[in-house]
Design an enzyme around this catalytic site. Structure first.
Site, PDB file in Angstrom:
ATOM      1  N   HIS A   7       0.806  -1.059   0.219  1.00  0.00           N
ATOM      2  CA  HIS A   7      -0.086   0.121   0.102  1.00  0.00           C
ATOM      3  C   HIS A   7       0.951   1.226  -0.303  1.00  0.00           C
ATOM      4  O   HIS A   7       1.979   1.820   0.695  1.00  0.00           O
ATOM      5  CB  HIS A   7      -0.872  -0.039   0.958  1.00  0.00           C
ATOM      6  CG  HIS A   7      -2.021  -1.649   1.290  1.00  0.00           C
ATOM      7  ND1 HIS A   7      -3.123  -0.887   0.641  1.00  0.00           N
ATOM      8  CD2 HIS A   7      -1.782  -2.130   1.508  1.00  0.00           C
ATOM      9  CE1 HIS A   7      -3.862  -1.867   0.960  1.00  0.00           C
ATOM     10  NE2 HIS A   7      -2.854  -2.838   1.152  1.00  0.00           N
ATOM     11  N   ASP A   9       0.211   4.446   1.090  1.00  0.00           N
ATOM     12  CA  ASP A   9       0.145   5.386   2.096  1.00  0.00           C
ATOM     13  C   ASP A   9       0.883   4.657   3.665  1.00  0.00           C
ATOM     14  O   ASP A   9       1.107   4.962   4.806  1.00  0.00           O
ATOM     15  CB  ASP A   9      -1.271   5.357   2.199  1.00  0.00           C
ATOM     16  CG  ASP A   9      -2.002   4.560   2.254  1.00  0.00           C
ATOM     17  OD1 ASP A   9      -2.169   3.375   2.383  1.00  0.00           O
ATOM     18  OD2 ASP A   9      -3.483   4.446   2.661  1.00  0.00           O
ATOM     19  N   GLY A 165      -9.837  -2.215   3.619  1.00  0.00           N
ATOM     20  CA  GLY A 165     -10.111  -1.303   4.564  1.00  0.00           C
ATOM     21  C   GLY A 165     -10.770  -2.332   5.840  1.00  0.00           C
ATOM     22  O   GLY A 165     -10.545  -3.895   5.276  1.00  0.00           O
ATOM     23  N   HIS A 192      -8.442  -7.552  -0.675  1.00  0.00           N
ATOM     24  CA  HIS A 192      -8.688  -8.143   0.773  1.00  0.00           C
ATOM     25  C   HIS A 192      -9.836  -8.968   1.445  1.00  0.00           C
ATOM     26  O   HIS A 192     -11.045  -8.801   1.183  1.00  0.00           O
ATOM     27  CB  HIS A 192      -8.424  -7.306   1.409  1.00  0.00           C
ATOM     28  CG  HIS A 192      -7.630  -6.027   0.809  1.00  0.00           C
ATOM     29  ND1 HIS A 192      -7.139  -5.433   0.306  1.00  0.00           N
ATOM     30  CD2 HIS A 192      -6.256  -5.972   2.159  1.00  0.00           C
ATOM     31  CE1 HIS A 192      -5.416  -4.779   0.106  1.00  0.00           C
ATOM     32  NE2 HIS A 192      -5.239  -5.071   1.198  1.00  0.00           N
ATOM     33  N   GLU A 195      -9.035 -12.507   5.664  1.00  0.00           N
ATOM     34  CA  GLU A 195      -7.638 -11.079   6.481  1.00  0.00           C
ATOM     35  C   GLU A 195      -8.504 -11.325   8.105  1.00  0.00           C
ATOM     36  O   GLU A 195      -8.661 -11.625   9.392  1.00  0.00           O
ATOM     37  CB  GLU A 195      -7.293  -9.892   6.151  1.00  0.00           C
ATOM     38  CG  GLU A 195      -6.785  -9.087   7.091  1.00  0.00           C
ATOM     39  CD  GLU A 195      -5.814  -7.942   6.304  1.00  0.00           C
ATOM     40  OE1 GLU A 195      -6.945  -7.309   5.679  1.00  0.00           O
ATOM     41  OE2 GLU A 195      -4.551  -7.694   7.216  1.00  0.00           O
ATOM     42  N   ASP A 272       2.784  -6.135   2.387  1.00  0.00           N
ATOM     43  CA  ASP A 272       1.806  -4.765   2.734  1.00  0.00           C
ATOM     44  C   ASP A 272       1.728  -3.581   2.862  1.00  0.00           C
ATOM     45  O   ASP A 272       1.091  -2.844   2.501  1.00  0.00           O
ATOM     46  CB  ASP A 272       0.903  -5.496   4.218  1.00  0.00           C
ATOM     47  CG  ASP A 272      -0.761  -5.570   3.977  1.00  0.00           C
ATOM     48  OD1 ASP A 272      -0.835  -5.008   2.678  1.00  0.00           O
ATOM     49  OD2 ASP A 272      -1.109  -5.440   4.954  1.00  0.00           O
TER      50      ASP A 272
HETATM   51 ZN   LIG Z   1      -3.162  -4.921   1.966  1.00  0.00          ZN
END
Ligand SMILES: [Zn+2]
Length: 313
Positions: A7, A9, A165, A192, A195, A272
């Site tokens: 990611h 960010d 998210g 995603h 998880e 990640d």
């Molecule tokens: Zn991720």
């Protein structure tokens, strides 16, 4: 080396966030770089995925201008090239950078520019961009716009869409309209799932037509689902340190990824969030070999799986 799941960010250099905050005159609530670094990393006692997701608020505060988006994208390509990667897929949610009036198209244009500059400066690496829709309550319009933006820019840099998210708060089944549109436009995708939620979330992601899953590790609790992943050749983008931080497992050693790999699931190694989880692909590979029992041959096999599953060839 290839990385399929990271990611933007979650990978911004703290030094850059510090500089951008000064330029943009934003108070990040940190008195110095050391304190900022602390705010951008998962604390050892982080309890939930939700709490971990809060670590992204700080970098996102400065990721609201085209210049900033271009810069952080360029720098991530640079960091990945210096790590020795020859291919990487970088994901981000354009809808999280609209605070100062940019449109999603403008956000994506800026990141494409940054990625292209990075690939010009470091021709040894090729990078793709994945546009994330976000799990949430009142953002269907934003998610549908992300799909439109992905359709518009899909090409040699933008390569797919994703759903990211808080999985336990906003179940995968809530996003049917988003993936109906993604299907209508034939957009490549990863989702995603599995998880912070269980096998049902993964099944729903498969119904949406995904060939790749972000994490997907909770499939391990459902033998029939594991068989389905194998039969369909679904690729799992597994991020062990991140899973430890989000309490998916209570120790690295208890991570079920080896079991999935040994069963024949197409598992790949990923980081990640390099800043948030203080990791990178090289560190993850070490962890998989030293603490999870993977051999060099296993690692080579997983690089093959990653080559097969990458969105840009
Ligand atoms: Zn991720």
């Amino acid at each position: 080396m290839i990385e399929l799941h990271l990611h933007l960010d979650g990978c911004v250099r703290p030094e850059t966030v510090w500089e951008l905050a000064k330029e943009q005159q934003i108070d990040l609530g940190a008195k110095d770089l050391a304190e900022l670094r602390y705010l951008m990393q998962v604390p050892e006692d982080c309890k939930t995925l939700h709490e971990c997701l809060e670590r992204f608020h700080v970098p996102l505060k400065v990721m609201q201008t085209a210049d900033a988006m271009e810069r952080v994208t360029f720098e991530l390509v640079e960091d990945l090239a210096k790590l020795g990667l020859h291919y990487g897929e970088i994901r981000f949610a354009p809808q999280l950078s609209l605070g100062k009036g940019l449109s999603q198209d403008e956000v994506v244009e800026a990141t494409i520019k940054g990625a292209k500059k990075g690939m010009e400066a470091y021709p040894q690496i090729k990078c793709g961009l994945i546009l994330c829709c976000m799990r949430g309550e009142n953002n269907q319009q934003e998610n549908l716009q992300t799909i439109e933006t992905a359709k518009k820019y899909l090409g040699d840099v933008v390569c797919a869409v994703d759903l990211a998210g808080a999985e336990s708060l906003y179940p995968t089944e809530n996003f049917a309209a988003v993936f109906e549109k993604a299907n209508a436009y034939h957009l490549p995708r990863t989702i995603h799932a599995g998880e912070a939620a269980g096998p049902d979330s993964i099944r729903q992601a498969l119904i949406y037509g995904t060939k790749r899953l972000g994490h997907g590790v909770n499939a391990v609790y459902d033998d029939a689902l594991v068989q389905e992943l194998i039969e369909k050749g679904i690729t799992l983008e597994v991020c062990v340190t991140s899973n430890y931080h989000t309490k998916l497992v209570d120790s690295i050693e208890k991570h079920p990824v080896k079991k999935l790999f040994d069963a024949g699931v197409h598992v790949t190694v990923n980081s990640d969030n390099m800043t948030v989880s203080d990791t990178n692909l090289c560190k993850e590979i070490q962890i998989w070999k030293e603490r999870l029992g993977f051999t060099d041959a296993d690692m080579a096999k997983m690089q093959e799986y990653a080559e097969e599953a990458r969105f840009l060839k």
